[in-house]
Scaffold this active site. Structure first.
Site, mmCIF file in Angstrom:
data_model
loop_
_atom_site.group_PDB
_atom_site.id
_atom_site.type_symbol
_atom_site.label_atom_id
_atom_site.label_comp_id
_atom_site.label_asym_id
_atom_site.label_seq_id
_atom_site.Cartn_x
_atom_site.Cartn_y
_atom_site.Cartn_z
ATOM 1 N N LEU A 91 -25.138 21.807 -0.304
ATOM 2 C CA LEU A 91 -26.082 22.890 0.004
ATOM 3 C C LEU A 91 -27.025 22.482 1.127
ATOM 4 O O LEU A 91 -28.226 22.721 1.069
ATOM 5 C CB LEU A 91 -26.867 23.274 -1.243
ATOM 6 C CG LEU A 91 -26.064 24.003 -2.337
ATOM 7 C CD1 LEU A 91 -26.911 24.196 -3.582
ATOM 8 C CD2 LEU A 91 -25.543 25.342 -1.820
ATOM 9 N N GLY A 92 -26.463 21.870 2.152
ATOM 10 C CA GLY A 92 -27.234 21.572 3.344
ATOM 11 C C GLY A 92 -27.383 22.821 4.187
ATOM 12 O O GLY A 92 -27.338 23.957 3.676
ATOM 13 N N ASP B 237 -15.102 12.942 17.289
ATOM 14 C CA ASP B 237 -15.229 14.258 16.666
ATOM 15 C C ASP B 237 -14.269 15.243 17.316
ATOM 16 O O ASP B 237 -13.575 16.005 16.641
ATOM 17 C CB ASP B 237 -16.680 14.745 16.803
ATOM 18 C CG ASP B 237 -16.862 16.169 16.313
ATOM 19 O OD1 ASP B 237 -16.855 16.379 15.090
ATOM 20 O OD2 ASP B 237 -16.998 17.078 17.158
ATOM 21 N N GLY C 259 -23.998 24.896 13.899
ATOM 22 C CA GLY C 259 -25.150 25.665 13.423
ATOM 23 C C GLY C 259 -24.844 26.325 12.099
ATOM 24 O O GLY C 259 -23.684 26.666 11.802
ATOM 25 N N ALA D 71 -26.287 26.383 2.447
ATOM 26 C CA ALA D 71 -27.326 27.374 2.191
ATOM 27 C C ALA D 71 -27.081 28.636 3.009
ATOM 28 O O ALA D 71 -27.323 29.765 2.532
ATOM 29 C CB ALA D 71 -28.698 26.787 2.516
ATOM 30 N N GLU E 73 -11.120 27.474 8.661
ATOM 31 C CA GLU E 73 -11.531 28.035 9.952
ATOM 32 C C GLU E 73 -12.761 27.337 10.515
ATOM 33 O O GLU E 73 -12.879 27.132 11.729
ATOM 34 C CB GLU E 73 -11.813 29.531 9.797
ATOM 35 C CG GLU E 73 -12.149 30.246 11.085
ATOM 36 C CD GLU E 73 -11.012 30.235 12.082
ATOM 37 O OE1 GLU E 73 -11.123 29.497 13.085
ATOM 38 O OE2 GLU E 73 -10.013 30.935 11.857
ATOM 39 N N LYS F 103 -10.746 17.404 15.699
ATOM 40 C CA LYS F 103 -10.526 18.843 15.869
ATOM 41 C C LYS F 103 -9.250 19.112 16.656
ATOM 42 O O LYS F 103 -8.506 20.055 16.360
ATOM 43 C CB LYS F 103 -11.733 19.468 16.560
ATOM 44 C CG LYS F 103 -13.012 19.367 15.729
ATOM 45 C CD LYS F 103 -14.246 19.744 16.534
ATOM 46 C CE LYS F 103 -15.520 19.577 15.718
ATOM 47 N NZ LYS F 103 -16.739 19.829 16.519
ATOM 48 N N GLU G 156 -26.695 12.572 16.327
ATOM 49 C CA GLU G 156 -27.137 11.697 15.242
ATOM 50 C C GLU G 156 -27.861 10.475 15.809
ATOM 51 O O GLU G 156 -27.779 10.181 17.008
ATOM 52 C CB GLU G 156 -25.925 11.235 14.427
ATOM 53 C CG GLU G 156 -25.110 12.365 13.811
ATOM 54 C CD GLU G 156 -25.845 13.079 12.697
ATOM 55 O OE1 GLU G 156 -26.774 12.481 12.111
ATOM 56 O OE2 GLU G 156 -25.495 14.245 12.420
ATOM 57 N N GLY H 142 -16.708 25.793 15.056
ATOM 58 C CA GLY H 142 -17.716 26.578 14.353
ATOM 59 C C GLY H 142 -17.365 28.036 14.160
ATOM 60 O O GLY H 142 -16.439 28.373 13.429
#
Length: 431
Positions: free
Chosen positions: A12-13, A203, A304, A17, A131, A207, A192, A136
């Site tokens: 729930l980060g 990263d 985001g 959320a 997805e 992907k 980070e 994103g």
């Protein structure tokens, strides 16, 4: 209307959320579009008492995400924990073993264990949807797997990491150094404290492995992607690119070649006329070259809370409708082992920046070494020396050649002692 679809969310980060908020805000429309109500029945998080700005009082709390994944009170398990091992892998595996559909945004988990999880989903007739794992809010997974099912894809490439694109954009627009832009990205939360995973290209590689599997019907193979990051890009390279009609982007590229599927991540000179070169800041973009649609570019927010939540909720909605697609477009048994095309076989144009020693014959010797490897030069620019007049910046742009030829020529130039620093090499990605 069919019975309620009960959702369990682990993590729930920011994204978790946001998923909860979006499901609440769009509850009525989602029910109308999917034919059933969608309700959050259970959640799991490290801190049960933290205020996340969303009412979760109707959901049961589970300290252990694996217990949530196995709960008979949920139908869909949403994994937003992150990481390729530990709780993320254990809980997703448990959910699939129990025959529950899974939605995840975890590209690291998929790059490492995607085939194993997809096979498990097939065995238990569950959905495995992801997805949100690539780019994103851009619906590139569905585009490749379903929207372009009637196409043969030749190449898929894109800006898949907003941190790197932000840094390169700031360097160009404000004339700031790499170190300054990275520090700002960290202050703003785009990078980070240890930024290696982003700026080192890893990263993007995770992907890209997912995109390559979807585009070419091959097994995920993240361990065999050639990876270079942006940490060595200087302002001199940024300025030279602009003068030559290019813009530097960190791209993940997967393409068919006569030698197999080539997968690579590296800084790239993209023509200013190309759609991908216009994408600035933290925005992502993916271009697909296919036979029926020719070139298709999708641009949007690559990270985001709400953008990623949008992709997660889209997957939940598909599951509510009863859609069950093979996770990687084909059943796992039909995915081919990727015939790898080594980076040494890559063919294309190259930008090469050299710090040549300012003495007679250096430039001629450099050109000779290039000619010995059959490398034709599109342009050669010798700039005025800076504060150190013993070194002259030289920029070369080659016509199409091979990686092997470039590396051999540069090794010979270094051995000759005609340059003072390590050569800078950036590949050129033509339209």
């Amino acid at each position: 209307m069919d019975k309620v679809l009960r959702v369990g969310i682990a993590g729930l980060g920011t994204v978790g959320a946001s998923v909860a908020r979006l499901l609440g805000a769009q509850a009525k429309d989602l029910a109308a579009r999917t034919g059933r109500a969608i309700r959050i029945a259970g959640v799991s998080a490290r801190d049960p008492g933290r205020d996340r700005g969303v009412d979760l009082s109707g959901a049961a709390f589970f300290a252990d995400p694996v217990a949530l994944a196995r709960s008979e009170d949920i139908d869909v398990f949403v994994e937003l924990i992150g990481g390729e091992e530990g709780a993320a892998r254990a809980s997703v595996t448990a959910a699939l073993q129990a025959g529950k559909s899974v939605v995840t945004a975890n590209k690291a988990l998929l790059a490492k264990h995607g085939l194993e999880l997809a096979q498990l989903a097939e065995q238990t007739h569950a959905a495995l949807a992801f997805e949100a794992s690539v780019a994103g809010g851009i619906p590139i997974v569905k585009t490749l797997r379903e929207g372009l099912a009637g196409n043969s894809v030749a190449r898929v490439y894109g800006i898949l990491n907003g941190t790197c694109n932000y840094i390169l954009s700031r360097m160009e627009l404000e004339g700031l150094s790499f170190a300054e832009c990275l520090a700002d990205a960290q202050k703003l939360g785009y990078a980070e404290a240890d930024p290696t995973f982003d700026i080192g290209g890893f990263d993007t590689a995770h992907k890209l492995a997912i995109l390559a599997s979807l585009a070419f019907g091959v097994k995920l193979d993240a361990d065999n992607i050639s990876i270079e990051g942006i940490q060595d890009i200087s302002l001199a390279d940024i300025k030279a690119a602009a003068e030559l009609g290019f813009r530097i982007k960190l791209l993940g590229v997967a393409q068919r070649t006569e030698h197999g599927v080539e997968q690579r991540v590296h800084p790239t000179m993209a023509p200013l006329s190309s759609p991908i070169a216009q994408v600035m800041g933290v925005t992502n973009a993916v271009t697909v070259d296919a036979d029926a649609v020719n070139e298709l570019t999708l641009v949007g927010p690559g990270a985001g809370g709400m953008a990623t939540a949008s992709a997660v909720v889209a997957d939940i909605a598909d599951i509510a409708r009863g859609i069950r697609s093979a996770p990687f477009g084909l059943p796992v048994a039909h995915l081919a082992a990727a015939e790898k095309s080594p980076m040494q076989r890559h063919e294309g144009g190259y930008y090469i920046r050299l710090s040549a020693r300012n003495h007679i014959g250096a430039a001629a010797a450099i050109a000779q070494r290039m000619a010995e490897r059959d490398i034709s030069l599109e342009s050669i620019v010798q700039r005025r020396p800076g504060s150190d007049d013993s070194v002259v910046p030289v920029v070369l742009v080659t016509y199409a050649t091979t990686e092997t030829s470039v590396r051999e020529a540069l090794a010979a130039i270094v051995a000759d002692g005609h340059i003072a620093e390590k050569p800078q090499v950036i590949r050129i990605e033509r339209d």
